[in-house]
Write a protein that holds these residues in place. Structure first.
Motif, mmCIF file in Angstrom:
data_model
loop_
_atom_site.group_PDB
_atom_site.id
_atom_site.type_symbol
_atom_site.label_atom_id
_atom_site.label_comp_id
_atom_site.label_asym_id
_atom_site.label_seq_id
_atom_site.Cartn_x
_atom_site.Cartn_y
_atom_site.Cartn_z
ATOM 1 N N ARG B 98 2.502 -78.862 44.848
ATOM 2 C CA ARG B 98 3.113 -78.788 46.176
ATOM 3 C C ARG B 98 3.548 -80.206 46.560
ATOM 4 N N ILE B 99 4.700 -80.278 47.234
ATOM 5 C CA ILE B 99 5.194 -81.569 47.706
ATOM 6 C C ILE B 99 5.066 -81.567 49.223
ATOM 7 N N CYS B 100 4.479 -82.619 49.757
ATOM 8 C CA CYS B 100 4.211 -82.667 51.191
ATOM 9 C C CYS B 100 4.869 -83.902 51.800
ATOM 10 N N SER B 101 5.395 -83.757 53.008
ATOM 11 C CA SER B 101 6.010 -84.919 53.667
ATOM 12 C C SER B 101 4.960 -85.637 54.519
ATOM 13 N N ILE B 102 5.080 -86.942 54.565
ATOM 14 C CA ILE B 102 4.193 -87.710 55.448
ATOM 15 C C ILE B 102 5.040 -88.675 56.263
ATOM 16 N N ASP B 103 4.408 -89.248 57.280
ATOM 17 C CA ASP B 103 5.129 -90.142 58.176
ATOM 18 C C ASP B 103 4.750 -91.588 57.854
ATOM 19 N N THR B 104 5.744 -92.423 57.588
ATOM 20 C CA THR B 104 5.418 -93.803 57.197
ATOM 21 C C THR B 104 5.049 -94.662 58.401
ATOM 22 N N LYS B 105 5.439 -94.219 59.596
ATOM 23 C CA LYS B 105 5.122 -95.027 60.773
ATOM 24 C C LYS B 105 3.684 -94.778 61.240
ATOM 25 N N TYR B 106 3.327 -93.504 61.378
ATOM 26 C CA TYR B 106 1.963 -93.170 61.805
ATOM 27 C C TYR B 106 1.138 -92.834 60.567
ATOM 28 N N LYS B 107 0.763 -93.879 59.843
ATOM 29 C CA LYS B 107 0.071 -93.650 58.571
ATOM 30 C C LYS B 107 -1.259 -92.939 58.773
ATOM 31 N N GLN B 135 -6.480 -87.387 40.318
ATOM 32 C CA GLN B 135 -6.713 -86.358 39.293
ATOM 33 C C GLN B 135 -5.413 -85.745 38.801
ATOM 34 N N LEU B 136 -4.339 -86.458 39.038
ATOM 35 C CA LEU B 136 -3.036 -85.876 38.707
ATOM 36 C C LEU B 136 -2.880 -85.583 37.230
ATOM 37 N N LEU B 137 -3.719 -86.144 36.383
ATOM 38 C CA LEU B 137 -3.536 -85.909 34.952
ATOM 39 C C LEU B 137 -3.702 -84.439 34.596
ATOM 40 N N LEU B 138 -4.295 -83.665 35.491
ATOM 41 C CA LEU B 138 -4.405 -82.226 35.256
ATOM 42 C C LEU B 138 -3.025 -81.577 35.235
ATOM 43 N N LEU B 139 -2.120 -82.256 35.864
ATOM 44 C CA LEU B 139 -0.792 -81.679 36.002
ATOM 45 C C LEU B 139 0.043 -82.004 34.775
ATOM 46 N N LEU B 140 0.382 -80.998 34.041
ATOM 47 C CA LEU B 140 1.190 -81.252 32.860
ATOM 48 C C LEU B 140 2.540 -80.588 33.017
ATOM 49 N N ILE B 186 -6.266 -79.231 51.095
ATOM 50 C CA ILE B 186 -5.793 -79.875 49.873
ATOM 51 C C ILE B 186 -6.834 -79.764 48.764
ATOM 52 N N ALA B 187 -8.115 -80.040 49.123
ATOM 53 C CA ALA B 187 -9.159 -80.028 48.111
ATOM 54 C C ALA B 187 -9.374 -78.622 47.560
ATOM 55 N N ASP B 188 -9.218 -77.632 48.419
ATOM 56 C CA ASP B 188 -9.525 -76.271 47.986
ATOM 57 C C ASP B 188 -8.340 -75.575 47.330
ATOM 58 N N ASP B 189 -7.241 -76.254 47.304
ATOM 59 C CA ASP B 189 -6.054 -75.655 46.699
ATOM 60 C C ASP B 189 -6.102 -75.850 45.185
ATOM 61 N N THR B 190 -5.601 -74.866 44.436
ATOM 62 C CA THR B 190 -5.619 -75.003 42.976
ATOM 63 C C THR B 190 -4.468 -75.879 42.495
ATOM 64 N N ARG B 191 -3.513 -76.112 43.377
ATOM 65 C CA ARG B 191 -2.369 -76.919 42.942
ATOM 66 C C ARG B 191 -2.583 -78.390 43.261
ATOM 67 N N GLU B 192 -1.786 -79.208 42.624
ATOM 68 C CA GLU B 192 -1.793 -80.641 42.935
ATOM 69 C C GLU B 192 -0.831 -80.911 44.087
#
Ligand SMILES: Nc1ncnc2c1ncn2[C@@H]1O[C@H](COP(=O)(O)OP(=O)(O)O)[C@@H](O)[C@H]1O
Ligand SMILES: [Mg+2]
Lengths: 225, 396
Positions: B98-107, B135-140, B186-192
């Motif tokens: 999953r790709i998630c957006s974040i805010d660079t101003k309000y870190k 743990q991204l190495l799980l992602l192939l 995020i932690a409980d999701d099976t995806r990265e």
């Protein structure tokens, strides 16, 4: 000024106001010459103005009137920083209470006048060690002042006064707090340094010390008598 | 050269007045400790802890429960009087990611990944920066979403995302975070999860030639942070947070937001003011007192040095080095002790700040200590320089 006079005082006076309006002439119209390589002594009872005279000659205090000539310059007109520079290179002090610095070892006390100068630490150490040997306290190098006797402290004081190779040493009651034997050895030590062209001015109330002097002046109520 | 020598020697000599030295080193270390704690509060507030005091977070109760479109309908920024409303949007990218957006101003505005969860690199700041899990190495390689990372992630590595070869989108790993602990979406999701700045998120979506509004490829939100205006110290932000919460209440599809009670908030503010008094004000008082003691105890010494021909500057260095050495030694000890407390023996980071030594807080505290010493410095300089040797020697 003759060639072998190092410091000359002319018509020197210093007045203090005591209490409300009483004017004390601590030094009153004094003329004095300190020749190169001589031990000059000023004796006199307590309160006669000896310390005041010495302080003016060494540039620690200013006269109310008169001149202090050092190589044709009147140091009485100099400001504090200029006088400090002058003292750094030309003057050594010995005090009645020795005034060693308690947080420095004997050796460091001797070195201390040289720290502000552009001299390498190694050279400073060598000079201090050589003086420590000359005053016979080589084995006390690492002792703190509190661990030394009065006589020993005064010898360190002398070594400290000499380390900058001064042209003149000012000593105010250098034997004031010492017993006779120690006093004699301190005076002999001081006398021995005049042989290397260092001038010494000793002021003391102790008339017995006269025999170590090349010239003696007696002071009373601010005047030479 | 002379000045340098005096400085070195004076530093050594300063430590020789043992009792005075050790007493004040200990006092200064306690005060520095308080200063560090105080400033870590500030640091805390300006980073993650700030969210609790300045914002309301509505987190989706499960993944896929709130779409971006719905969220925009739920929350109307205009009527809330908020400083900012940040949507943390995400899309499914293949079956593993999953790709998630974040805010660079309000870190600090994101409820799950905080600046201090970084284990390497930085929070994304540039457009093509990405934050990835350790743990991204799980992602192939994934047939639908090729990602060309095959080993453990390394900061600075570039990688490409794309649903087909001609839509590949290049990103650079700017930081690596430690995965949050369960329970967490995020932690409980099976995806990265990969986090990228809002701007890149838009670019990425348009590069994929897909319509993310159709029912199979929806944009969801992980959470919404509503940042209240006003500052924490006056308490204005607290009131605004409360107003926003009262206005919105619980929203369907979101967990009910978590609020700090008023007493909790007041307690924290009291702690801040207490450490302010102990830390900065205390350092100021003690350094001034200490300076005064130095001018008393070292007067005779100064008189001797002046008679020997030390210049004003020379004398200044001699006495100032004592208070500097004592204040700095005390500061370092205080810092190390606090670090010792923060360092969890299990090797895990406790609290927000785990390496205070390297933190801006340590630097700021140091600055605060030095600045608190300035009145003392001035006191020392003026009193010491006024010493006239003949007057001192006349006093027995
Ligand atoms: N700062 C001062 N203020 C007022 N009177 C002083 C001061 N310094 C010295 N005097 C007076 O000047 C006289 C000479 O003092 P001093 O030079 O110390 O004499 P000595 O060293 O011969 O004992 C004394 O009467 C003393 O009280
Ligand atoms: Mg006297």
């Amino acid at each position: 000024m003759s060639n072998n006079v190092l410091i000359e005082a002319k018509n020197l006076s210093k007045e203090y106001i005591r209490g409300k309006k009483e004017v004390v002439m601590a030094v009153n119209d004094v003329d004095l010459q300190i020749p190169k390589g001589k031990l000059v002594m000023v004796t006199g009872p307590s309160g006669s103005g000896k310390s005041t005279l010495l302080n003016i000659l060494s540039g620690l205090d200013k006269p109310s009137e008169g001149k202090v000539l050092y190589e044709d310059e009147n140091i009485a007109e100099w400001d504090e920083e200029k006088l400090a520079t002058f003292r750094r290179g030309n003057v050594g002090f010995i005090f009645q209470n020795w005034e060693l610095i308690r947080i420095m070892t004997a050796l460091e006390n001797i070195e201390s006048p040289l720290y502000p100068l552009k001299i390498k630490s190694k050279e400073i150490r060598m000079r201090a060690i050589s003086l420590l040997k000359q005053v016979g306290l080589w084995d006390k190098a690492d002792n703190y002042p509190d661990e030394l006797s009065g006589g020993e402290q005064q010898r360190i004081g002398i070594a400290r006064a000499l380390v900058g190779k001064p042209r003149i040493i000012f000593a105010d009651e250098p034997t004031g707090n010492l017993d006779q034997d120690n006093a004699a050895s301190i005076m002999r030590l001081l006398k021995s340094f005049t042989k290397r062209d260092t001038s010494v001015l000793v002021v003391t109330h102790n008339e017995d010390l006269k025999r170590y002097a090349d010239t003696t002046h007696r002071m009373s109520s601010g005047r030479f008598v | 050269m002379g000045t340098y020598k005096i400085l070195l020697k004076s530093i050594v000599f300063s430590t020789r007045s043992r009792r005075r030295f050790f007493t004040f080193v200990i006092v200064f270390s306690i005060l520095s400790g308080a200063t560090i704690i105080l400033l870590s509060y500030f640091d805390n507030f300006s980073r993650e802890g700030l969210l609790e005091h300045r914002g309301v977070i509505y987190e989706a109760s499960t993944l896929g429960s709130v779409t971006y479109d719905d969220a925009q309908g739920d929350i109307d920024p205009g009527t809330l009087g908020a400083e900012a409303v940040i949507y943390y949007k995400y899309v499914n990218f293949g079956t593993n990611l999953r790709i998630c957006s974040i805010d660079t101003k309000y870190k600090w505005g994101f409820s799950e990944i905080k600046p201090n969860d970084l284990v390497a690199g930085n929070f994304p700041s540039g457009d093509r920066d990405a934050l990835v899990s350790d743990q991204l190495l799980l992602l192939l390689l994934d047939a639908q979403a090729p990602v060309n990372i095959y080993t453990k992630p390394v900061v600075g590595t570039k990688f490409r995302l794309g649903r087909s070869d001609d839509t590949e989108f290049e990103l650079r790993i700017s930081g690596i975070f430690k995965k949050p602990e369960s329970p967490s979406l995020i932690a409980d999701d099976t995806r990265e999860w990969i986090f990228i700045p809002e701007a890149s998120f838009e670019d990425l979506l348009s590069s994929q030639n897909l319509n993310y509004d159709d029912s199979s490829d929806l944009i969801f939100i992980h959470s919404v942070s509503i940042i209240a205006s006003g500052d924490v110290f006056s308490g204005v932000s607290y009131n605004n947070v409360d107003a926003i919460a009262a206005n919105l209440g619980n929203l369907p599809g979101y967990d009910s937001p978590d609020f700090k009670s008023k007493t909790d908030k007041d307690e924290q503010r009291n702690m801040m003011f207490l450490s302010l008094i102990f830390g900065i004000f205390g350092t100021f008082m003690v350094s001034t007192l200490y300076s005064y003691l130095i001018t008393r105890f070292r007067r005779r010494e100064v008189a001797v040095l002046k008679a020997m021909g030390y210049s004003k500057m020379n004398v200044r260095i001699v006495v100032l080095s004592e208070i500097l050495v004592v204040a700095i030694t005390g500061f370092v000890i205080g810092l190390l002790v606090i670090q010792g407390f923060l360092w969890n023996p299990l090797g895990r980071q406790s609290s927000y700040i785990y390496l205070i030594i390297m933190s801006p807080t340590a630097f700021l505290s140091f600055l605060a200590v030095v600045i608190s010493c300035i009145p003392g410095f001035i006191l020392i300089t003026t009193r010491i320089l006024a010493v006239r040797p003949i007057e001192i020697f006349r006093q027995k």
